[in-house]
Design a protein around this motif. Structure first.
Motif, PDB file in Angstrom:
ATOM      1  N   LEU A   1      -5.955 -12.132  -0.241  1.00 37.41           N
ATOM      2  CA  LEU A   1      -4.575 -11.671  -0.170  1.00 37.41           C
ATOM      3  C   LEU A   1      -4.114 -11.203  -1.545  1.00 37.41           C
ATOM      4  CD1 LEU A   1      -2.899 -14.430   2.015  1.00 37.41           C
ATOM      5  CD2 LEU A   1      -3.604 -12.139   2.734  1.00 37.41           C
ATOM      6  N   TYR A   2      -3.243 -10.198  -1.540  1.00 41.93           N
ATOM      7  CA  TYR A   2      -2.646  -9.690  -2.771  1.00 41.93           C
ATOM      8  C   TYR A   2      -1.222 -10.209  -2.853  1.00 41.93           C
ATOM      9  CZ  TYR A   2      -0.206  -6.476  -5.861  1.00 41.93           C
ATOM     10  OH  TYR A   2       0.568  -5.945  -6.846  1.00 41.93           O
ATOM     11  N   GLN A   3      -0.824 -10.713  -4.020  1.00 43.60           N
ATOM     12  CA  GLN A   3       0.555 -11.128  -4.230  1.00 43.60           C
ATOM     13  C   GLN A   3       1.189 -10.166  -5.218  1.00 43.60           C
ATOM     14  OE1 GLN A   3       1.166 -15.171  -5.532  1.00 43.60           O
ATOM     15  NE2 GLN A   3       3.307 -15.096  -4.944  1.00 43.60           N
ATOM     16  N   SER A   4       2.257  -9.500  -4.775  1.00 47.79           N
ATOM     17  CA  SER A   4       2.936  -8.524  -5.620  1.00 47.79           C
ATOM     18  C   SER A   4       3.705  -9.241  -6.728  1.00 47.79           C
ATOM     19  CB  SER A   4       3.908  -7.687  -4.777  1.00 47.79           C
ATOM     20  OG  SER A   4       5.054  -8.461  -4.451  1.00 47.79           O
ATOM     21  N   PRO A   5       4.149  -8.513  -7.736  1.00 48.87           N
ATOM     22  CA  PRO A   5       4.970  -9.127  -8.796  1.00 48.87           C
ATOM     23  C   PRO A   5       6.255  -9.777  -8.241  1.00 48.87           C
ATOM     24  CG  PRO A   5       4.162  -6.997  -9.524  1.00 48.87           C
ATOM     25  CD  PRO A   5       3.804  -7.126  -8.063  1.00 48.87           C
ATOM     26  N   GLN A   6       6.733  -9.316  -7.077  1.00 49.91           N
ATOM     27  CA  GLN A   6       7.920  -9.900  -6.455  1.00 49.91           C
ATOM     28  C   GLN A   6       7.588 -11.131  -5.612  1.00 49.91           C
ATOM     29  OE1 GLN A   6       7.062  -6.550  -6.098  1.00 49.91           O
ATOM     30  NE2 GLN A   6       8.383  -5.954  -7.789  1.00 49.91           N
ATOM     31  N   GLY A   7       6.303 -11.460  -5.486  1.00 45.62           N
ATOM     32  CA  GLY A   7       5.887 -12.629  -4.733  1.00 45.62           C
ATOM     33  C   GLY A   7       5.511 -12.369  -3.290  1.00 45.62           C
ATOM     34  N   ASP A   8       5.603 -11.119  -2.822  1.00 43.87           N
ATOM     35  CA  ASP A   8       5.236 -10.771  -1.448  1.00 43.87           C
ATOM     36  C   ASP A   8       3.714 -10.829  -1.282  1.00 43.87           C
ATOM     37  OD1 ASP A   8       7.906 -10.153  -1.268  1.00 43.87           O
ATOM     38  OD2 ASP A   8       7.605  -7.984  -1.237  1.00 43.87           O
ATOM     39  N   LEU A   9       3.272 -11.352  -0.143  1.00 40.65           N
ATOM     40  CA  LEU A   9       1.842 -11.376   0.160  1.00 40.65           C
ATOM     41  C   LEU A   9       1.466 -10.186   1.035  1.00 40.65           C
ATOM     42  CD1 LEU A   9       1.183 -15.146   0.884  1.00 40.65           C
ATOM     43  CD2 LEU A   9       0.567 -13.844  -1.152  1.00 40.65           C
ATOM     44  N   TRP A  10       0.310  -9.621   0.772  1.00 42.11           N
ATOM     45  CA  TRP A  10      -0.220  -8.486   1.511  1.00 42.11           C
ATOM     46  C   TRP A  10      -1.637  -8.807   1.970  1.00 42.11           C
ATOM     47  CZ3 TRP A  10       2.277  -3.593   1.882  1.00 42.11           C
ATOM     48  CH2 TRP A  10       3.471  -3.493   1.185  1.00 42.11           C
ATOM     49  N   GLY A  11      -1.969  -8.409   3.212  1.00 42.81           N
ATOM     50  CA  GLY A  11      -3.345  -8.444   3.671  1.00 42.81           C
ATOM     51  C   GLY A  11      -4.087  -7.284   3.033  1.00 42.81           C
ATOM     52  N   VAL A  12      -5.352  -7.483   2.672  1.00 48.19           N
ATOM     53  CA  VAL A  12      -6.113  -6.451   1.970  1.00 48.19           C
ATOM     54  C   VAL A  12      -7.504  -6.332   2.591  1.00 48.19           C
ATOM     55  CG1 VAL A  12      -7.030  -5.719  -0.267  1.00 48.19           C
ATOM     56  CG2 VAL A  12      -4.903  -7.028  -0.175  1.00 48.19           C
ATOM     57  N   PHE A  13      -7.954  -5.086   2.763  1.00 49.67           N
ATOM     58  CA  PHE A  13      -9.343  -4.851   3.153  1.00 49.67           C
ATOM     59  C   PHE A  13      -9.814  -3.522   2.601  1.00 49.67           C
ATOM     60  CE2 PHE A  13      -6.908  -3.097   6.680  1.00 49.67           C
ATOM     61  CZ  PHE A  13      -7.549  -1.908   6.957  1.00 49.67           C
ATOM     62  N   GLN A  14     -11.125  -3.352   2.598  1.00 48.42           N
ATOM     63  CA  GLN A  14     -11.745  -2.098   2.206  1.00 48.42           C
ATOM     64  C   GLN A  14     -12.555  -1.572   3.374  1.00 48.42           C
ATOM     65  OE1 GLN A  14     -14.271  -2.896  -1.134  1.00 48.42           O
ATOM     66  NE2 GLN A  14     -12.633  -2.667  -2.617  1.00 48.42           N
ATOM     67  N   ALA A  15     -12.486  -0.282   3.569  1.00 52.36           N
ATOM     68  CA  ALA A  15     -13.332   0.386   4.561  1.00 52.36           C
ATOM     69  C   ALA A  15     -14.267   1.316   3.783  1.00 52.36           C
ATOM     70  CB  ALA A  15     -12.483   1.179   5.541  1.00 52.36           C
ATOM     71  N   GLN A  16     -15.545   1.263   4.111  1.00 53.16           N
ATOM     72  CA  GLN A  16     -16.507   2.083   3.392  1.00 53.16           C
ATOM     73  C   GLN A  16     -17.453   2.772   4.359  1.00 53.16           C
ATOM     74  OE1 GLN A  16     -18.636   0.099   0.285  1.00 53.16           O
ATOM     75  NE2 GLN A  16     -19.885   1.885  -0.192  1.00 53.16           N
ATOM     76  N   LYS A  17     -17.678   4.049   4.085  1.00 51.64           N
ATOM     77  CA  LYS A  17     -18.679   4.822   4.804  1.00 51.64           C
ATOM     78  C   LYS A  17     -19.408   5.659   3.758  1.00 51.64           C
ATOM     79  CE  LYS A  17     -19.524   8.110   8.462  1.00 51.64           C
ATOM     80  NZ  LYS A  17     -18.954   9.010   9.448  1.00 51.64           N
ATOM     81  N   ASP A  18     -20.688   5.414   3.632  1.00 50.85           N
ATOM     82  CA  ASP A  18     -21.496   6.050   2.592  1.00 50.85           C
ATOM     83  C   ASP A  18     -20.856   5.757   1.230  1.00 50.85           C
ATOM     84  OD1 ASP A  18     -23.262   7.028   4.553  1.00 50.85           O
ATOM     85  OD2 ASP A  18     -21.968   8.751   4.898  1.00 50.85           O
TER      86      ASP A  18
END
Length: 72
Positions: free
Chosen positions: A7-24
């Motif tokens: 999870l990413y926590q912004s400077p304001q304290g909000d939590l965000w779900g995070v993922f990466q998608a990769q193709k080649d």
């Protein structure tokens, strides 16, 4: 390939779900969160869905998605 990230926590304290998608060699970095009018936040759709279904959250809801592309 989809890779879930911590999870990413912004400077304001909000939590965000995070993922990466990769193709080649192409990689897309995605952050997402869902909010309701009362200020509650969810980092993924399934958590929001159950809160809404069980009446723990009232709409309207806002889904925010940030996408950053890293090309080849």
């Amino acid at each position: 390939m989809i890779n879930h990230q911590p999870l990413y926590q912004s400077p304001q304290g909000d939590l965000w779900g995070v993922f990466q998608a990769q193709k080649d060699e192409e990689v897309i970095h995605v952050r997402e969160q869902i909010r309701d009018q009362q200020g509650q936040m969810w980092t993924d759709v399934s958590a929001w869905y159950w809160a809404a279904l069980l009446g723990h959250s009232q709409g309207p809801w806002w889904a925010v998605t940030e996408v950053r592309w890293s090309g080849a």
